[in-house]
Design a protein around this motif. Structure first.
Motif, PDB file in Angstrom:
ATOM      1  N   LEU A  25       0.856  -1.182   0.000  1.00 25.72           N
ATOM      2  CA  LEU A  25       0.000   0.000   0.000  1.00 25.72           C
ATOM      3  C   LEU A  25       0.893   1.234   0.000  1.00 25.72           C
ATOM      4  N   VAL A  26       0.885   1.984  -1.078  1.00 21.13           N
ATOM      5  CA  VAL A  26       1.690   3.204  -1.169  1.00 21.13           C
ATOM      6  C   VAL A  26       0.822   4.350  -0.667  1.00 21.13           C
ATOM      7  N   LEU A  27       1.090   4.801   0.555  1.00 26.29           N
ATOM      8  CA  LEU A  27       0.203   5.741   1.244  1.00 26.29           C
ATOM      9  C   LEU A  27       0.595   7.199   1.072  1.00 26.29           C
ATOM     10  N   GLY A  28       1.799   7.469   0.577  1.00 25.56           N
ATOM     11  CA  GLY A  28       2.191   8.853   0.337  1.00 25.56           C
ATOM     12  C   GLY A  28       2.823   9.512   1.544  1.00 25.56           C
ATOM     13  N   PRO A  29       3.330  10.731   1.348  1.00 25.06           N
ATOM     14  CA  PRO A  29       4.076  11.405   2.411  1.00 25.06           C
ATOM     15  C   PRO A  29       3.236  11.875   3.590  1.00 25.06           C
ATOM     16  N   ALA A  30       1.911  11.975   3.435  1.00 25.90           N
ATOM     17  CA  ALA A  30       1.064  12.453   4.535  1.00 25.90           C
ATOM     18  C   ALA A  30       0.472  11.314   5.353  1.00 25.90           C
ATOM     19  N   ALA A  31       0.950  10.078   5.144  1.00 21.10           N
ATOM     20  CA  ALA A  31       0.350   8.934   5.830  1.00 21.10           C
ATOM     21  C   ALA A  31       0.477   9.050   7.347  1.00 21.10           C
ATOM     22  N   ALA A  32       1.641   9.473   7.840  1.00 21.12           N
ATOM     23  CA  ALA A  32       1.847   9.510   9.289  1.00 21.12           C
ATOM     24  C   ALA A  32       0.912  10.504   9.965  1.00 21.12           C
ATOM     25  N   VAL A  33       0.769  11.703   9.394  1.00 19.78           N
ATOM     26  CA  VAL A  33      -0.066  12.707  10.045  1.00 19.78           C
ATOM     27  C   VAL A  33      -1.546  12.334   9.945  1.00 19.78           C
ATOM     28  N   ARG A  34      -1.945  11.700   8.841  1.00 13.99           N
ATOM     29  CA  ARG A  34      -3.339  11.246   8.729  1.00 13.99           C
ATOM     30  C   ARG A  34      -3.619  10.128   9.733  1.00 13.99           C
ATOM     31  N   GLY A  35      -2.668   9.194   9.865  1.00 17.50           N
ATOM     32  CA  GLY A  35      -2.849   8.128  10.841  1.00 17.50           C
ATOM     33  C   GLY A  35      -2.866   8.651  12.260  1.00 17.50           C
ATOM     34  N   ALA A  36      -2.016   9.647  12.546  1.00 14.62           N
ATOM     35  CA  ALA A  36      -2.010  10.245  13.877  1.00 14.62           C
ATOM     36  C   ALA A  36      -3.354  10.888  14.193  1.00 14.62           C
ATOM     37  N   LEU A  37      -3.968  11.497  13.198  1.00  9.98           N
ATOM     38  CA  LEU A  37      -5.279  12.114  13.410  1.00  9.98           C
ATOM     39  C   LEU A  37      -6.337  11.047  13.686  1.00  9.98           C
ATOM     40  N   ARG A  38      -6.255   9.913  13.016  1.00 11.60           N
ATOM     41  CA  ARG A  38      -7.219   8.829  13.274  1.00 11.60           C
ATOM     42  C   ARG A  38      -7.057   8.322  14.702  1.00 11.60           C
ATOM     43  N   ILE A  39      -5.820   8.214  15.165  1.00 16.69           N
ATOM     44  CA  ILE A  39      -5.592   7.789  16.542  1.00 16.69           C
ATOM     45  C   ILE A  39      -6.114   8.844  17.511  1.00 16.69           C
ATOM     46  N   ALA A  40      -5.842  10.125  17.218  1.00 18.60           N
ATOM     47  CA  ALA A  40      -6.299  11.207  18.091  1.00 18.60           C
ATOM     48  C   ALA A  40      -7.819  11.279  18.154  1.00 18.60           C
ATOM     49  N   SER A  41      -8.478  10.896  17.066  1.00 22.26           N
ATOM     50  CA  SER A  41      -9.940  10.958  17.022  1.00 22.26           C
ATOM     51  C   SER A  41     -10.589   9.761  17.706  1.00 22.26           C
ATOM     52  N   GLY A  42      -9.793   8.838  18.199  1.00 21.49           N
ATOM     53  CA  GLY A  42     -10.335   7.729  18.971  1.00 21.49           C
ATOM     54  C   GLY A  42     -10.613   6.469  18.206  1.00 21.49           C
ATOM     55  N   GLY A  43     -10.240   6.414  16.930  1.00 19.49           N
ATOM     56  CA  GLY A  43     -10.495   5.203  16.158  1.00 19.49           C
ATOM     57  C   GLY A  43      -9.630   4.033  16.579  1.00 19.49           C
ATOM     58  N   LEU A  44      -8.393   4.314  16.982  1.00 18.62           N
ATOM     59  CA  LEU A  44      -7.453   3.290  17.401  1.00 18.62           C
ATOM     60  C   LEU A  44      -6.645   3.822  18.579  1.00 18.62           C
ATOM     61  N   SER A  45      -6.065   2.918  19.331  1.00 19.41           N
ATOM     62  CA  SER A  45      -5.149   3.314  20.399  1.00 19.41           C
ATOM     63  C   SER A  45      -3.797   2.670  20.152  1.00 19.41           C
ATOM     64  N   VAL A  46      -2.760   3.256  20.746  1.00 17.14           N
ATOM     65  CA  VAL A  46      -1.401   2.757  20.584  1.00 17.14           C
ATOM     66  C   VAL A  46      -0.890   2.315  21.945  1.00 17.14           C
ATOM     67  N   ALA A  47      -0.475   1.052  22.023  1.00 20.74           N
ATOM     68  CA  ALA A  47       0.107   0.534  23.255  1.00 20.74           C
ATOM     69  C   ALA A  47       1.585   0.874  23.289  1.00 20.74           C
ATOM     70  N   GLU A  48       2.052   1.234  24.470  1.00 21.25           N
ATOM     71  CA  GLU A  48       3.475   1.506  24.622  1.00 21.25           C
ATOM     72  C   GLU A  48       4.269   0.240  24.331  1.00 21.25           C
ATOM     73  N   PRO A  49       5.380   0.363  23.598  1.00 15.63           N
ATOM     74  CA  PRO A  49       6.206  -0.830  23.383  1.00 15.63           C
ATOM     75  C   PRO A  49       6.794  -1.330  24.691  1.00 15.63           C
ATOM     76  N   ALA A  50       7.086  -2.603  24.723  1.00 13.65           N
ATOM     77  CA  ALA A  50       7.695  -3.174  25.922  1.00 13.65           C
ATOM     78  C   ALA A  50       9.078  -2.570  26.125  1.00 13.65           C
ATOM     79  N   ARG A  51       9.256  -1.890  27.239  1.00 14.49           N
ATOM     80  CA  ARG A  51      10.536  -1.241  27.528  1.00 14.49           C
ATOM     81  C   ARG A  51      11.036  -1.701  28.887  1.00 14.49           C
ATOM     82  N   PRO A  52      12.353  -1.718  29.078  1.00 14.53           N
ATOM     83  CA  PRO A  52      12.879  -2.042  30.412  1.00 14.53           C
ATOM     84  C   PRO A  52      12.528  -0.952  31.418  1.00 14.53           C
ATOM     85  N   ALA A  53      12.416  -1.342  32.670  1.00 17.20           N
ATOM     86  CA  ALA A  53      12.145  -0.382  33.735  1.00 17.20           C
ATOM     87  C   ALA A  53      13.454   0.301  34.125  1.00 17.20           C
ATOM     88  N   VAL A  54      13.466   1.637  34.071  1.00 22.43           N
ATOM     89  CA  VAL A  54      14.658   2.415  34.408  1.00 22.43           C
ATOM     90  C   VAL A  54      14.350   3.234  35.649  1.00 22.43           C
TER      91      VAL A  54
END
Length: 410
Positions: free
Chosen positions: A278-307
């Motif tokens: 899927l060739v989404l173009g240069p605006a894919a990241a900002v469009r996807g960020a808006l979909r996340i901000a609008s509540g369509g999807l959520s992003v889980a924090e990646p597994a990180r070590p405890a510091v």
């Protein structure tokens, strides 16, 4: 009443893009070349222009962060800090959520691709920008996205443009080669999409002209040669992101240089996906960020070590140790509701942080004496990057944290 407006921002090295949730759900996207200076004023005017088309009270802002800024190097975290300071302190924008670009591109792929169902499975994101080439594997189970592996390398559109310009043998263009080359790609994009994949597979087509600048033709062979180093970089980051795993069915390509026809050709040859990328173009990241901000999807924090940062004090004649957690999602560490300060008294000696309960030595450079706030910035390549910021103001110091070593390896 105009209602609430979600805002997403993507500040790239070449272009800055702003997306707002417009009337009727259609996003409003504005793009401008990223300035070398005056970023705060530039972003303020860009937001003002966007809100003229999508008025309303801002419900929150989501800012995408290039994966190259999360590589655990001091250079990457400095770029991250500059944007954070601009957005949070100079502009004072409230309720900001920070997300990596890979998850945002995956969100856009789920919306626009044939695999938009919630159980679509993993997505391989390939992002080719002006200066970097990246690949990330994203788990998309349910309505939650999680980035599981990332690989980034130098390369991308600028390197390709430089290679083509070096091979150009025509008379020097008065307007500059870059501007004319961009115009030629716009005019002859359909021809490039047909000729280049054919010439990639069949060398006899490599003398075919693709772009014309003035009286000079740029052939398919010239473009393939200029693309060869980017192709090798793309293969490398994809292999590192997959890390031996089978390639997923869905591949999403984003970024300014992702639209170049041979990018998809390389991925088809290397991975043999059941569907074309899927060739989404240069605006894919900002469009996807808006979909996340609008509540369509959520992003889980990646597994990180405890510091954590161990703090020592004498209490009732005994040494007491208290471990203060360092959270990469927070600006700076707090203790008992107040910003935690570390006092630097002279030449900065090495000190320890704890990573998953194991001591790791951090060696900051010499710092001016005084109190410092302590923070942790995320990294996909190491436990994180420690930030020491003078409490009185000034440039922060960035100290990459090495992964803990086994005793046998020391």
């Amino acid at each position: 009443m105009t209602g609430w407006v979600a805002v997403a921002l993507d500040v790239g090295s070449a272009m800055t893009r702003l997306a707002l949730s417009g009337p009727g759900g259609a996003p409003v996207v504005a793009s401008r070349p990223t300035p070398g200076t005056g970023l705060a004023v530039f972003l303020s005017k860009l937001l003002e222009a966007g809100r003229a088309k999508a008025p309303g009270a801002i419900s929150g802002m989501t800012v995408t962060v290039p994966e190259a800024w999360l590589d655990g190097t001091a250079e990457g975290v400095r770029a991250y800090e500059r944007l954070r300071r601009t957005v949070l302190e100079e502009l004072g924008w409230p309720r900001v959520t920070w997300l990596g670009q890979a998850a945002c591109v995956a969100a856009e792929a789920l919306h626009r691709g044939p695999a938009r169902r919630p159980d679509a499975g993993p997505v391989l994101v390939c992002d080719l920008g002006a200066r970097t080439v990246g690949a990330a594997l994203c788990d998309t189970g349910g309505r939650t996205l999680r980035v599981t592996s990332v690989a980034v390398a130098e390369g991308g559109g600028t390197a390709f443009d430089t290679a083509v310009a070096a091979s150009y043998t025509g008379p020097p263009p008065a307007a500059g080669f870059s501007a004319l080359f961009d115009g030629a790609r716009t005019r002859h994009g359909r021809r490039a999409a047909v000729v280049l994949p054919r010439a990639w597979t069949h060398p006899r087509y490599r003398e075919a002209p693709v772009y014309r600048i003035g009286d000079t033709d740029i052939t398919a062979g010239t473009l393939i040669t200029a693309f060869s180093s980017t192709a090798a970089t793309l293969k490398d980051v994809v292999a590192r992101a997959l890390s031996g795993a089978a390639p997923p069915a869905t591949i999403a390509v984003a970024g300014r240089f992702g639209v170049f026809p041979l990018v998809s050709r390389v991925l088809l040859d290397e991975l043999s996906p059941p569907e074309p990328p899927l060739v989404l173009g240069p605006a894919a990241a900002v469009r996807g960020a808006l979909r996340i901000a609008s509540g369509g999807l959520s992003v889980a924090e990646p597994a990180r070590p405890a510091v954590t940062l161990p703090l020592y004090r004498i209490k009732h004649g005994l040494m007491e140790v208290r471990e203060v957690p360092l959270d990469p999602s927070a600006d700076f560490a707090v203790q008992d509701g107040y910003p935690m300060l570390v006092e630097v008294t002279g030449t900065t000696a090495p000190f320890d942080v704890r990573v998953d309960g194991r001591d790791v030595t951090v060696r900051p450079p010499d710092l001016p004496p005084g109190p410092y706030r302590v923070g942790l910035r995320p990294s996909h390549a190491r436990p994180g990057v420690l930030v020491l910021a003078p409490a009185a103001g000034g440039e922060p110091c960035h100290c990459p944290i090495d992964p803990p070593m086994d005793r046998e390896a020391r």
